[in-house]
Design a protein around this motif. Structure first.
Motif, PDB file in Angstrom:
ATOM      1  N   VAL A 132      43.879  91.520  43.218  1.00  0.00           N
ATOM      2  CA  VAL A 132      42.935  90.787  42.370  1.00  0.00           C
ATOM      3  C   VAL A 132      43.686  89.793  41.483  1.00  0.00           C
ATOM      4  O   VAL A 132      43.290  88.649  41.323  1.00  0.00           O
ATOM      5  N   HIS A 133      44.789  90.228  40.889  1.00  0.00           N
ATOM      6  CA  HIS A 133      45.631  89.346  40.071  1.00  0.00           C
ATOM      7  C   HIS A 133      47.062  89.870  40.132  1.00  0.00           C
ATOM      8  O   HIS A 133      47.310  90.943  40.678  1.00  0.00           O
ATOM      9  N   MET A 143      47.879  96.252  36.163  1.00  0.00           N
ATOM     10  CA  MET A 143      47.443  95.442  37.296  1.00  0.00           C
ATOM     11  C   MET A 143      46.216  96.094  37.903  1.00  0.00           C
ATOM     12  O   MET A 143      46.052  97.314  37.845  1.00  0.00           O
ATOM     13  N   LEU A 144      45.373  95.256  38.494  1.00  0.00           N
ATOM     14  CA  LEU A 144      44.118  95.731  39.082  1.00  0.00           C
ATOM     15  C   LEU A 144      44.083  95.392  40.569  1.00  0.00           C
ATOM     16  O   LEU A 144      44.365  94.261  40.966  1.00  0.00           O
ATOM     17  N   PHE A 145      43.736  96.383  41.388  1.00  0.00           N
ATOM     18  CA  PHE A 145      43.513  96.176  42.812  1.00  0.00           C
ATOM     19  C   PHE A 145      42.074  96.542  43.152  1.00  0.00           C
ATOM     20  O   PHE A 145      41.487  97.415  42.525  1.00  0.00           O
ATOM     21  N   ALA A 146      41.527  95.866  44.166  1.00  0.00           N
ATOM     22  CA  ALA A 146      40.197  96.209  44.674  1.00  0.00           C
ATOM     23  C   ALA A 146      40.352  97.049  45.938  1.00  0.00           C
ATOM     24  O   ALA A 146      41.354  96.943  46.643  1.00  0.00           O
ATOM     25  N   LYS A 147      39.344  97.871  46.221  1.00  0.00           N
ATOM     26  CA  LYS A 147      39.396  98.718  47.409  1.00  0.00           C
ATOM     27  C   LYS A 147      38.653  98.113  48.597  1.00  0.00           C
ATOM     28  O   LYS A 147      38.624  98.710  49.671  1.00  0.00           O
ATOM     29  N   SER A 148      38.050  96.951  48.372  1.00  0.00           N
ATOM     30  CA  SER A 148      37.383  96.253  49.471  1.00  0.00           C
ATOM     31  C   SER A 148      37.472  94.758  49.222  1.00  0.00           C
ATOM     32  O   SER A 148      37.632  94.309  48.082  1.00  0.00           O
ATOM     33  N   GLU A 149      37.352  93.995  50.300  1.00  0.00           N
ATOM     34  CA  GLU A 149      37.393  92.541  50.164  1.00  0.00           C
ATOM     35  C   GLU A 149      36.194  92.034  49.373  1.00  0.00           C
ATOM     36  O   GLU A 149      36.292  91.062  48.625  1.00  0.00           O
ATOM     37  N   LYS A 150      35.062  92.718  49.520  1.00  0.00           N
ATOM     38  CA  LYS A 150      33.854  92.334  48.789  1.00  0.00           C
ATOM     39  C   LYS A 150      34.057  92.434  47.285  1.00  0.00           C
ATOM     40  O   LYS A 150      33.709  91.517  46.529  1.00  0.00           O
ATOM     41  N   VAL A 151      34.654  93.538  46.834  1.00  0.00           N
ATOM     42  CA  VAL A 151      34.914  93.728  45.401  1.00  0.00           C
ATOM     43  C   VAL A 151      35.973  92.730  44.928  1.00  0.00           C
ATOM     44  O   VAL A 151      35.870  92.156  43.838  1.00  0.00           O
ATOM     45  N   GLN A 152      37.016  92.505  45.753  1.00  0.00           N
ATOM     46  CA  GLN A 152      38.044  91.531  45.399  1.00  0.00           C
ATOM     47  C   GLN A 152      37.431  90.155  45.149  1.00  0.00           C
ATOM     48  O   GLN A 152      37.709  89.499  44.134  1.00  0.00           O
ATOM     49  N   GLN A 153      36.589  89.702  46.065  1.00  0.00           N
ATOM     50  CA  GLN A 153      35.977  88.378  45.940  1.00  0.00           C
ATOM     51  C   GLN A 153      35.056  88.306  44.734  1.00  0.00           C
ATOM     52  O   GLN A 153      35.031  87.307  44.005  1.00  0.00           O
TER      53      GLN A 153
END
Length: 295
Positions: A132-133, A143-153
């Motif tokens: 995510v960043h 730091m933040l990560f998303a668990k899906s591309e949908k959440v990342q976007q």
């Protein structure tokens, strides 16, 4: 109320109380020492956040999750990062200084992204994470990560509105006279990847940084820094600009390296959760080496 998943057992809190008595009551088939060991190993999370304190106060509606030995083992294999929060949509970590956020041409293996990817895949080979960043290699903290591309976007497309606070802690050279201040300028990057600041609009990116002095002595100041914008190297450039470069930051004007690392740490991140719509705040303790005594 109890619910079981493949990787954990989840209990709902129905009345306030301390964590250890709640676990002892909920896990009646386990000995007191066994329950204490589960806490010590970091197998207990409350609303997604790992908790080890026996006397942590529970509130009605809290979700207490006991992670399986497999999950605990997977966490124990992570190097250079600590998981602060995990739910179905995001993972929040505290990254050590010296760890890259993502792979580069020189380093592809030992990165925060690689560590967390391997962690989620140990639980399910189909699991993935999405950046995510990022943080600079020399910067520690959240730091933040998303668990899906949908959440990342969703997070990246609404970042400026979704994120309500990005707070850093900076150890800088010299005793800053002002107790607080704001730095505003336009930043541009040259061909050697160094960022420069201009007081007037020169076509670069506008950057705004707020700071507040927390501690100081004649040689150093400890600052709480709030980002109003998130530009590359923004804090480092702005603090050099006011004559107080980040300790250990030779690239941006520092003359010494007392910490043997960059004196910059991402301390807090507040944002609207992509699934619940609620404001959440995650914090990573300031490294003890940053703290200085007033004189």
């Amino acid at each position: 109320m109890k619910r079981e998943t493949n990787n954990s057992v989840i209990y709902a809190v129905k009345e306030p109380g301390e964590l250890l008595p709640f676990l002892l009551e909920s896990m009646k088939n386990s000995s007191r020492n066994s329950v204490k060991s589960i806490l010590t190993r970091g197998q207990v999370t409350i609303n997604g956040e790992m908790i080890k304190q026996h006397n942590h106060l529970l509130e009605i509606g809290d979700k207490v999750e006991i992670l399986s030995n497999q999950v605990a083992e997977s966490i124990s294999k992570i190097e250079g990062v600590t998981i602060l929060h995990e739910d179905d949509d995001i993972i929040v970590i505290n990254k050590n200084a010296g760890i890259l956020s993502v792979a580069s041409e020189r380093e592809k293996e030992f990165t925060a992204y690689r560590q967390i990817t391997e962690y989620v895949k140990r639980l399910n080979p189909k699991n993935r994470i999405f950046v995510v960043h990022r943080l600079d290699k020399a910067t520690s903290g959240i730091m933040l990560f998303a668990k899906s591309e949908k959440v990342q976007q969703a997070l990246q497309n609404t970042w400026s509105d979704t994120v309500k606070e990005r707070m850093y802690t900076a150890l800088v050279e010299g005793n800053i006279k002002k107790t607080e201040g704001t730095i505003s300028s336009w930043l541009t990057e040259n061909s050697s990847f160094k960022v420069y600041s201009s007081p007037v609009d020169n076509g670069g990116q506008h950057a705004i940084t707020h700071y507040k002095k927390i501690q100081s002595n004649k040689n150093f100041s400890l600052l709480e820094v709030q980002l109003e914008t998130g530009r590359k190297n923004q804090i480092r450039v702005h603090l050099e600009e006011i004559g107080h470069p980040v300790a250990g930051d030779k690239k941006y004007g520092s003359t010494g390296n007392p910490l043997r690392r960059l004196g910059l740490h991402a301390t807090a991140l507040s944002l609207i959760h992509p699934k619940t719509g609620k404001l959440v705040r995650y914090t990573a303790d300031v490294p003890q080496a940053f703290l200085i005594k007033s004189k």
